[in-house]
Design an enzyme around this catalytic site. Structure first.
Site, PDB file in Angstrom:
ATOM      1  NE  ARG A 297      -4.097  -2.160   1.563  1.00 19.71           N
ATOM      2  CZ  ARG A 297      -5.145  -2.556   2.269  1.00 19.71           C
ATOM      3  NH1 ARG A 297      -5.305  -2.153   3.515  1.00 19.71           N
ATOM      4  NH2 ARG A 297      -6.030  -3.347   1.723  1.00 19.71           N
ATOM      5  CE1 TYR A 434      -1.583  -1.087  -8.236  1.00 17.68           C
ATOM      6  CE2 TYR A 434      -1.541  -2.923  -9.749  1.00 17.68           C
ATOM      7  CZ  TYR A 434      -0.975  -1.784  -9.255  1.00 17.68           C
ATOM      8  OH  TYR A 434       0.204  -1.342  -9.791  1.00 17.68           O
ATOM      9  CD  GLU A 435      -1.439  -4.567  -4.105  1.00 12.25           C
ATOM     10  OE1 GLU A 435      -1.691  -5.231  -3.077  1.00 12.25           O
ATOM     11  OE2 GLU A 435      -0.992  -5.079  -5.132  1.00 12.25           O
ATOM     12  N   GLY A 436      -6.449  -3.046  -2.580  1.00 13.94           N
ATOM     13  CA  GLY A 436      -7.518  -2.438  -1.787  1.00 13.94           C
ATOM     14  C   GLY A 436      -7.903  -1.126  -2.429  1.00 13.94           C
ATOM     15  CD  GLN A 441      -5.978   1.307   0.981  1.00 12.70           C
ATOM     16  OE1 GLN A 441      -5.399   1.539   2.046  1.00 12.70           O
ATOM     17  NE2 GLN A 441      -5.940   0.128   0.391  1.00 12.70           N
TER      18      GLN A 441
END
Lengths: 579, 579
Positions: A297, A434-436, A441
Site C-alpha cells: 500500500r 488495486y491493493e484495496g 482504504q
C-alpha cells in the site's frame, strides 16, 4: 516526451533537511554502519541513472509490446529481461532486504525514494521487483527459519521473484468468501486447488523461479476471513540443493487485457494440486498477508507520486516549448510559450505543489516505519498505520489527477499516444484500484485507524502538529493552525456518529485529513530552508510554491468541511429501484 | 456490460415538465406543425431503440477494430457502415436540418436528447453524424444559395458527410498562426495548400463524398486570426449533375493513434492544390467557423453526459449484482450486493445527481438556442452564449469524472477491458480537450462572456434565478439563494480585477458558476414534480437525489468560494526556471 530526470535535489532536501534522517540513521545501531549521506547519495544517483537511461526511455515500447501469453508461457517486453538482470546484478533487488539473508538492509525512507524513481520510469516494470520485495517482507516476518534461509537469499538476489495471490473472480475486497482450498499431504506440505485472478507478475521468465504467496482455506477452516491460511507455492519446487527442479502444478489460465500497465503480466493462475507450504499459523493467513499488503500500500503511493512527477516533467517541458497565443503585448503576432498563460501555470503549480508535498509525506511515512522497526517505537508504528491508507489512497488519487492535468496541458497532443501522456493516465489509474480500492482504504482509515480507538492516534498527532506550528509560526502557513482546529472539530463530530455514517463520510474525511497534512508538509519544508544549505532560487521556489498551496489549493478543503458538516442520511433514503 | 437503456422518462420529464417545451413549440409558427408531444415521443423512442440495439452493443468491437489506414484509404469498424446507412435511411442525419433543403427542422432541444443517446451508445460513431450536422449549420448560415442547394440536401440525407479542418501541427488553440494557404484560381475557385491535423472523420467510406470546411489564409490576409478565410473543399468535386466526380487533391497523411474513440478516424489531411470554394467573406472565416464550433461545443456536453449515463447504468448494474462484504448483520457470512455499501451509494449518487442536473441543463441551453433562433430573442441568445462554455467544459469534466467514479465501483474489474468501463474513461477524456480545451472554454466564459460586458448577462440571470427561488421557495433548495448571493459577490470581485487575474481564476470560476446553476437545475426539477403526472417513486427519487445534491455535493462549492477569495498573484511569482 521529455527525458525523465530524477528529482534528486528534492529527494535530498526531504531526507536530510526536512526529516534529517541522516542524523537519525547515525544513532541507530542497525543503521549507522549501513547508511549515511554518502551512501545515500551514491545509491540515489546510481538509481537515478538506471531509471533515467535504462528504463524510462523504453516505457512506451513496453506499453506497446505488452505482456503476451504464447503457448502457455508469458512473454514480456524484450528489454525487461535486460534491465531486470541489470537491477539484480546491481543489488537493487536486495536494497531493503534483511542483511542476515543477503539483503542490503537499507531503511525504508531510502528505498521508497528509489521506488518513486522506478515508478516514474515505468510502473509496469517496477511491479516485478516491488512484489518480490513485498513477498520477502511477509516471509521474513512469518516464515520459519528453514524457509527464510532457502528463499530469501534467492529473492533478494533477484534470481527468484514473488507474487501475492489473493483475489478470486467472486472474491476481491471480500476475501472471506474465497474458494481456493489447501489439503495437508502426507509429507507435511499442502495440496492447493483453486483459481486466482489479477495476479501481478503471476508468470514470466525474468527469473528462474516464482514464489507465489497464496491464500487458501484448510478443510477445518472457520467461515469468513478468520479461516484463511497463507501458503508458499513455488513455480518450480526447489531440489535438495535449493535449485528450481520439478514444475509445480500451476498454469496460466489467461492474461488480462487491461487499460494500462501493459508490461505487467496480470494472470489468471490455476492451482491443481499444486504443492504448497504453510506460512505462519493455520487460519492466520490474512494477518500474515497484511504484512505484505501494508508494504504494498505504501508502494502504491510511490506509483502515484512517480507517475505524477513524470507527468509534471513532460508537461513542463511541453509548456516551455509549445508556442501558442500571445500573453504580453510585445509582438502582436508572435506566439509565446504556453507556460506564460495563467491557466497553464495554474495547472503546473497544482501538480508541483502536490507532488512536492507528496514526496515530503512519503518520506515521513517511511521514516515512521523505520522508527517503528528499528526503535520498536509504538507511537511511530501507530502513526505509520494511521497514515498508510492516506499514502495509498490520497497519493494515488493525486497521482491520477496530476497525470490528467498534465495531459490537459498538451491539448490534443495529450490524447495522442506518441506523447506518452495518455499512457501515464492509463498506468496511474490502476493504483487507485488495486491493493484495496481507495474506498477500502478510506473505510480502513475512518473505521479501523480513527474510530476504532476513538481518534486517539489522529488527535494526538494533530495536537502535536498544532503545537509545533504555533510555537514556531511561519508567515505563509499561518492558516494551518486554524485548519487543524476545524479538522479536530470535524473529527469529533464524526467520532460520535454510527458506523454507517462514518462509512458514508470516510472518503471525504480521508481527503480532508490528507489536505491538512499536506499543509503540514509544506510547513515542514519551509522550516527546513536554510540559506547556508540551499540556493536562493531553491528557497524562493519552495516559499512561493507553498504560498500557492496555502492560498489556491488548501482553501478547497473548505468544501470538504462544509460537506462533512451535513448529515449523510440522504445517501440511504433511495431504494435500490430508485437508483 | 449492462444493456444500455435510454433514459426516456427523464428526457420527457425535462422536455415537457421542467421546461414545458411542448407548449413553447406549439406557439411557434416554424415549429407548431413540425413537433409536438407525440412526434417527440415517436422520435425519442425510435432513436432509443437504434442506440440500444444497433449501436451500443457493438461499441467495444468498434474500440477493438478501430479506424485503420490501408493503402491510403481509411477503413472503419465494419458495422459502422451498416448503422450509418440505417441512420441515413431513417432520416436521422436530417433531424435538425433546415426543411428548405430537406431537413426535418426539429428543435435543438429535441436533437440534443438524441445526441446524448448516440453518445451513450458510441461516442466515436456519433462523431461522423455530429460533424456533418455542424458543417451544415455553418453552410446554412454562411454559404451562398447555390452552394446550399447543392450541398445541404446531400448532407442532410446522409449521402455526404462533413468535417472541420482547423488545427495544424503548430497551430491549435492559436489559429492565427496557421500556414495553410488559399490562392484564387482562374475559375473563381481557390487552390488550397497545407496540412491539417486532428481532423475527425477526415476520411472514410461511410459516405460517397466528404465536405471539408477548411480554414486557410489568402495571399493578402492580415496577420493573425483576422486573416483567416473559410473554404469548402470536397473530397470529390461534384459534376454538373451534382454527383461526386473528380477526386480532389486531398490525401490522408496518417491516422493518429489515440487514447480512445478508436472508431473515429482522426486524420492528418494534406491539401495539395486542392480545389476549394470560399464560404462567406474573405478573412472572416474564423467567425463563420465559430458558428460550427459553437454548435460542436454544445455537442461536447452531450458527449460528457452520454458517457456518464452509460457509465452510471453499467456501474449500477454491477453494484446490484456484485456480492461482496456484509452490510447488515442478517447472516454473518453471506456476501451482499455492494450497492448496500455506503461508499458505493455515495459514488452512484454523485454520478446520478450530476447526470440528472446535466440533462436538465442541456435541455435548458438547447431551448435557449431555439428561442434565440425562432423568436430572434436577444436575451435567449446572450444566455445561450454565456452557457455554451459551461455546457462544453463543465459537462465534459463531469462526464469524465463520472466515468472514472463508475469505473472505481467495479474495483479491479473496472480496469479490465472486458467490462467496458475503461473504454468509457478513455472515450470520455477527449471531450475535455477537443473543440477548444476546457481551459480555453473557461477563458472564453470569464473574459468574453462575463468580463467583456461587465457581467451584465450573468448577473441578470443570477438575479432572475434568485427572485424565482425566493418567490417560490422549496424546502430542499433553501440554500440556493444564499449561494447565488455569494456567487454575485465573487463575480463582483473578479470583475474589478485585471485580465491576468481573471484568466488565472477562469477555470475555478466556471466550475463555481456551474455548480450553482446545477443547483438551479435541481430547483427547476423539484418545481416540475406533479403527483398527477409522476409516480410516487419518481417524485421521491427526484426529491431525495436533490436533497443529496444540496447537502453532499453543492457544499463543495465552499472550497471554490474560498479559493477565489484569495489573490491569484502567487501564480506568477515563480520564474520559468523555478518550475
Amino acid at each position: 516526451m521529455s527525458q525523465y530526470q530524477a528529482p534528486i535535489t528534492d529527494i535530498y532536501f526531504n531526507l536530510f533537511n526536512v526529516w534529517q534522517l541522516d542524523q537519525y540513521w547515525s544513532q541507530q545501531a542497525a543503521l549507522s554502519d549501513t547508511v549515511d549521506i554518502d551512501t545515500t547519495k551514491a545509491i540515489i544517483e546510481e538509481a537515478a541513472k538506471i531509471c533515467e537511461q535504462q528504463i524510462a526511455p523504453f516505457s512506451a515500447i513496453a506499453d506497446q509490446q505488452g505482456a503476451k501469453l504464447v503457448d502457455g508461457k508469458v512473454k514480456l517486453p524484450e528489454h525487461y529481461h535486460k534491465i531486470y538482470q541489470s537491477l539484480s546484478e546491481g543489488g537493487w533487488t536486495a536494497l531493503s532486504g534483511d542483511p542476515q539473508y543477503g539483503g542490503m538492509g537499507m531503511p525504508k525512507a531510502l528505498s521508497m525514494m528509489v521506488d518513486e524513481m522506478l515508478c516514474s520510469a515505468d510502473i509496469a516494470f517496477s511491479l516485478y521487483q516491488g512484489l518480490t520485495a513485498g513477498a520477502c517482507v511477509a516471509l521474513l516476518q512469518h516464515a520459519d527459519e528453514q524457509t527464510k534461509a532457502l528463499y530469501l537469499p534467492k529473492m533478494y538476489s533477484g534470481e527468484w521473484s514473488g507474487t501475492m495471490c489473493l483475489t478470486e473472480s467472486h472474491a476481491g475486497s471480500d476475501l472471506g468468501i474465497m474458494r481456493t482450498t489447501a489439503k495437508r499431504d502426507s509429507d507435511g506440505s499442502y495440496l492447493i486447488n483453486g483459481s486466482k485472478i489479477f495476479i501481478t507478475a503471476g508468470d514470466h521468465e525474468l527469473t528462474s523461479n516464482i514464489v507465489h504467496l497464496v491464500l487458501a482455506k484448510l478443510p477445518d477452516a472457520p467461515a469468513g476471513s478468520r479461516g484463511i491460511s497463507l501458503f508458499l507455492v513455488p513455480k518450480f519446487l526447489p531440489d535438495a540443493a535449493g535449485e528450481p527442479a520439478e514444475r509445480n502444478n500451476i498454469t496460466v489460465g489467461s492474461l488480462e487485457h487491461k487499460m494500462g500497465i501493459n508490461g505487467s503480466a496480470t494472470c489468471v493462475l490455476n492451482f491443481d494440486d499444486a504443492k504448497g507450504y504453510l506460512i505462519g499459523e493455520p487460519h492466520r493467513g490474512l494477518a500474515c498477508m497484511f504484512t505484505m499488503m501494508n508494504y504494498e500500500r505504501l508502494s502504491m503511493g510511490s506509483q502515484g507520486l512517480g507517475a505524477a512527477e513524470r507527468a509534471y516533467q513532460n508537461a513542463l517541458g511541453y509548456a516551455k516549448e509549445r508556442l501558442q497565443g500571445r500573453i504580453t503585448e510585445k509582438d502582436g503576432n508572435k506566439a509565446e510559450a504556453i507556460i506564460g498563460h495563467a491557466d497553464v501555470r495554474r495547472m503546473l503549480l497544482n501538480i508541483k505543489a502536490m507532488n512536492e508535498a507528496g514526496r515530503t509525506f512519503a518520506t515521513w511515512v517511511a521514516s515512521l516505519l523505520d522508527k517503528a522497526k528499528y526503535d520498536n517505537c509504538p507511537v511511530a508504528a501507530d502513526r505509520a498505520n494511521l497514515l498508510t491508507p492516506i499514502a495509498k489512497a490520497f497519493m494515488t488519487d493525486q497521482g491520477f489527477e496530476a497525470c490528467v492535468t498534465a495531459q490537459q496541458i498538451f491539448g490534443g497532443h495529450g490524447y495522442i499516444k506518441e506523447w506518452g501522456m495518455e499512457q501515464l493516465v492509463r498506468d496511474a489509474r490502476i493504483a487507485q484500484i488495486y491493493e484495496g480500492t481507495n474506498g477500502i482504504q478510506a473505510a480502513d482509515f475512518m473505521l479501523r485507524k480513527v474510530a476504532h480507538d476513538q481518534g486517539v492516534v489522529l488527535l494526538a498527532l494533530l495536537a502535536e502538529i498544532k503545537a509545533e506550528v504555533l510555537a514556531k509560526p511561519i508567515a505563509q502557513c499561518l492558516v494551518l493552525a486554524d485548519y487543524i482546529t476545524k479538522l479536530e472539530a470535524t473529527a469529533a463530530t464524526l467520532l460520535v456518529r454510527n458506523t454507517r455514517a462514518q462509512s458514508a463520510n470516510a472518503c471525504d474525511f480521508l481527503a480532508l485529513v490528507s489536505n491538512v497534512l499536506y499543509g503540514y508538509m509544506w510547513y515542514k519544508s519551509l522550516s527546513a530552508l536554510n540559506s547556508e544549505l540551499h540556493t536562493e532560487a531553491f528557497i524562493s521556489a519552495k516559499q512561493q510554491t507553498a504560498a500557492y498551496f496555502f492560498t489556491r489549493i488548501l482553501p478547497k478543503a473548505e468544501g470538504l468541511f462544509a460537506l462533512l458538516s451535513h448529515d449523510s442520511a440522504p445517501l440511504d433514503t433511495l431504494t435500490i429501484d430508485q437508483f
